[in-house]
Scaffold this motif. Structure first.
Motif, PDB file in Angstrom:
ATOM      1  N   ARG A   1      21.621 -25.036  16.580  1.00  0.00           N
ATOM      2  CA  ARG A   1      22.216 -24.210  15.528  1.00  0.00           C
ATOM      3  C   ARG A   1      21.934 -22.737  15.783  1.00  0.00           C
ATOM      4  N   VAL A   2      20.709 -22.435  16.237  1.00  0.00           N
ATOM      5  CA  VAL A   2      20.359 -21.044  16.545  1.00  0.00           C
ATOM      6  C   VAL A   2      21.211 -20.534  17.707  1.00  0.00           C
ATOM      7  N   LEU A   3      21.351 -21.347  18.753  1.00  0.00           N
ATOM      8  CA  LEU A   3      22.130 -20.927  19.914  1.00  0.00           C
ATOM      9  C   LEU A   3      23.608 -20.758  19.568  1.00  0.00           C
ATOM     10  N   LEU A   4      24.142 -21.638  18.704  1.00  0.00           N
ATOM     11  CA  LEU A   4      25.533 -21.492  18.282  1.00  0.00           C
ATOM     12  C   LEU A   4      25.730 -20.204  17.493  1.00  0.00           C
ATOM     13  N   ALA A   5      24.769 -19.883  16.639  1.00  0.00           N
ATOM     14  CA  ALA A   5      24.890 -18.663  15.838  1.00  0.00           C
ATOM     15  C   ALA A   5      24.847 -17.410  16.703  1.00  0.00           C
TER      16      ALA A   5
ATOM     17  N   LEU B   1      30.495 -28.946  15.643  1.00  0.00           N
ATOM     18  CA  LEU B   1      31.841 -28.400  15.801  1.00  0.00           C
ATOM     19  C   LEU B   1      32.210 -27.494  14.626  1.00  0.00           C
ATOM     20  N   LEU B   2      31.805 -27.864  13.423  1.00  0.00           N
ATOM     21  CA  LEU B   2      32.066 -26.999  12.272  1.00  0.00           C
ATOM     22  C   LEU B   2      31.272 -25.697  12.371  1.00  0.00           C
ATOM     23  N   ARG B   3      30.065 -25.771  12.887  1.00  0.00           N
ATOM     24  CA  ARG B   3      29.279 -24.542  13.094  1.00  0.00           C
ATOM     25  C   ARG B   3      29.920 -23.672  14.175  1.00  0.00           C
ATOM     26  N   PHE B   4      30.431 -24.317  15.209  1.00  0.00           N
ATOM     27  CA  PHE B   4      31.155 -23.568  16.241  1.00  0.00           C
ATOM     28  C   PHE B   4      32.386 -22.896  15.631  1.00  0.00           C
ATOM     29  N   ALA B   5      33.110 -23.616  14.788  1.00  0.00           N
ATOM     30  CA  ALA B   5      34.281 -23.033  14.126  1.00  0.00           C
ATOM     31  C   ALA B   5      33.880 -21.879  13.217  1.00  0.00           C
ATOM     32  N   HIS B   6      32.716 -21.978  12.573  1.00  0.00           N
ATOM     33  CA  HIS B   6      32.243 -20.888  11.718  1.00  0.00           C
ATOM     34  C   HIS B   6      32.005 -19.628  12.536  1.00  0.00           C
TER      35      HIS B   6
ATOM     36  N   GLU C   1      36.346 -21.218   3.475  1.00  0.00           N
ATOM     37  CA  GLU C   1      34.935 -21.584   3.347  1.00  0.00           C
ATOM     38  C   GLU C   1      34.129 -21.126   4.570  1.00  0.00           C
ATOM     39  N   LEU C   2      34.709 -21.243   5.752  1.00  0.00           N
ATOM     40  CA  LEU C   2      33.978 -20.898   6.976  1.00  0.00           C
ATOM     41  C   LEU C   2      33.953 -19.401   7.249  1.00  0.00           C
ATOM     42  N   ARG C   3      34.584 -18.612   6.412  1.00  0.00           N
ATOM     43  CA  ARG C   3      34.486 -17.150   6.563  1.00  0.00           C
ATOM     44  C   ARG C   3      33.285 -16.573   5.837  1.00  0.00           C
TER      45      ARG C   3
ATOM     46  N   HIS D   1      25.556 -21.686   3.888  1.00  0.00           N
ATOM     47  CA  HIS D   1      26.456 -21.632   2.737  1.00  0.00           C
ATOM     48  C   HIS D   1      27.867 -22.030   3.135  1.00  0.00           C
ATOM     49  N   ALA D   2      28.307 -21.580   4.306  1.00  0.00           N
ATOM     50  CA  ALA D   2      29.655 -21.915   4.770  1.00  0.00           C
ATOM     51  C   ALA D   2      29.799 -23.412   5.009  1.00  0.00           C
ATOM     52  N   LEU D   3      28.789 -24.040   5.631  1.00  0.00           N
ATOM     53  CA  LEU D   3      28.875 -25.479   5.896  1.00  0.00           C
ATOM     54  C   LEU D   3      28.839 -26.284   4.604  1.00  0.00           C
TER      55      LEU D   3
END
Length: 350
Positions: A121-125, A195-200, A225-227, A233-235
């Motif tokens: 999650r950290v690396l995706l962010a 994948l949802l975190r990647f989309a975020h 929501e993902l914006r 919070h987005a997830l």
């Protein structure tokens, strides 16, 4: 506890066979069907005891103290407490952290431990995806490109009619729309969160040119929501909007809904469309192939990301993949952070 609909159905079926009048049987049925993680067991015991009988707590309930929330640990643990104060320990820690992160980039998301998922999650962010660009009809001054007669002649008039330089112009580049269609059915559950975190990350980078939808038994738009700035919070907002998560999937029918309602009205026209799915189709594979063809004709590029495509021995034999394959520009793997970074590189191609 996160309890998907298939586990709820399994619990109701088990209780239907065992009967609801026997409390012990009902307890065992729920423990087997509703708990998907070892950490769910104490939560289930507390919920069951609170609802039915506080006496059950004495048998299996955990200590009263609530454990602290999980936090991502440092990527590396190679710091030497006996090292000198000249920075040797810090260099060792950074080297180990970089090595761990590099190994994690190539690991299958479905095989990660809870701690590794926190690191992911950290690396995706930290991803900074550059949006794909397209040429617009508007022209602008440029160092390279075709000649700009108007600017060239005006410059010559200011110089007394002497042609000193040839001015050039080229088309402006604007962000190309990116549409992400993410399968959130039960077979894609191990990859759905990542994948949802990647989309975020993609949506936050280019909110005006990114649209995100989830695919299951219905089509759900989660772009708004993902914006949200905070990923947690987005997830949570996206989870609240998705009512068919971890259920079945009817890709053909859902893609038809997307093309009819959104795609033909401009969302998919000239866009880079990415479908994240393993291709397991409960509906008609022929319908899926037909709708994939319609979508490919609307989009600038149609990319299918299958998490199983990066595994040894993979063959595109699933009914959905076979039907959609003739209409795809790319079939990529999406099972790791490295493959998601490869997807970003593919999208940047013109």
């Amino acid at each position: 506890m996160a309890v998907p609909t298939d586990r709820v159905a399994a619990f109701l079926q088990a209780v239907g066979h065992l009967g609801v009048t026997d409390r012990e049987r009902a307890y065992r049925a729920g423990r087997v069907t509703l708990c998907s993680d070892p950490d769910d067991l104490p939560r289930y015991d507390i919920a069951f005891a609170t609802w039915f009988d506080p006496a059950i707590t004495a048998r299996t309930a955990p200590p009263a103290a609530t454990p602290p929330p999980a936090r991502p640990a440092p990527l590396g643990s190679g710091r030497d407490p006996d090292a000198d104060a000249d920075g040797t320990a810090e260099v060792l820690e950074i080297a180990v952290a970089a090595s761990d992160a590099e190994v994690l980039r190539d690991r299958d998301i479905a095989d990660l431990t809870r701690a590794e998922r926190e690191h992911l999650r950290v690396l995706l962010a930290r991803l900074r995806p550059d949006p794909p660009l397209r040429h617009s009809r508007r022209l602008r001054a440029a160092r390279h490109g075709g000649a700009d007669p108007r600017r060239t002649l005006r410059a010559a008039m200011r110089a007394g009619g002497e042609l000193r330089a040839l001015h050039r112009r080229d088309h402006e580049r604007r962000p190309r729309r990116v549409v992400l269609l993410i399968d959130v059915s039960g077979s894609m559950q191990p990859y759905a969160d990542a994948l949802l975190r990647f989309a975020h990350v993609v949506a936050r980078r280019s909110p005006a040119s990114t649209e995100v939808f989830t695919l299951g038994t219905r089509l759900t738009r989660v772009s708004r929501e993902l914006r949200l700035r905070d990923p947690e919070h987005a997830l949570r907002a996206a989870d609240a909007a998705i009512v068919d998560r971890s259920g079945g999937t009817r890709l053909g029918e859902v893609l038809r809904t997307f093309v009819d309602v959104w795609g033909r009205r401009g969302t998919a026209r000239g866009a880079a469309v990415v479908v994240f799915s393993d291709g397991w189709e409960r509906g008609s594979a022929e319908l899926l192939g037909e709708q994939a063809g319609r979508l490919a004709r609307l989009a600038h590029r149609l990319v299918w990301v299958n998490p199983h495509a990066g595994k040894d021995g993979f063959l595109p034999v699933q009914g959905g993949i076979v039907a959609a394959l003739p209409h795809l520009d790319e079939l990529l793997a999406g099972h790791s952070l490295a493959t998601l970074e490869e997807l970003l590189a593919v999208l940047r191609r013109r």
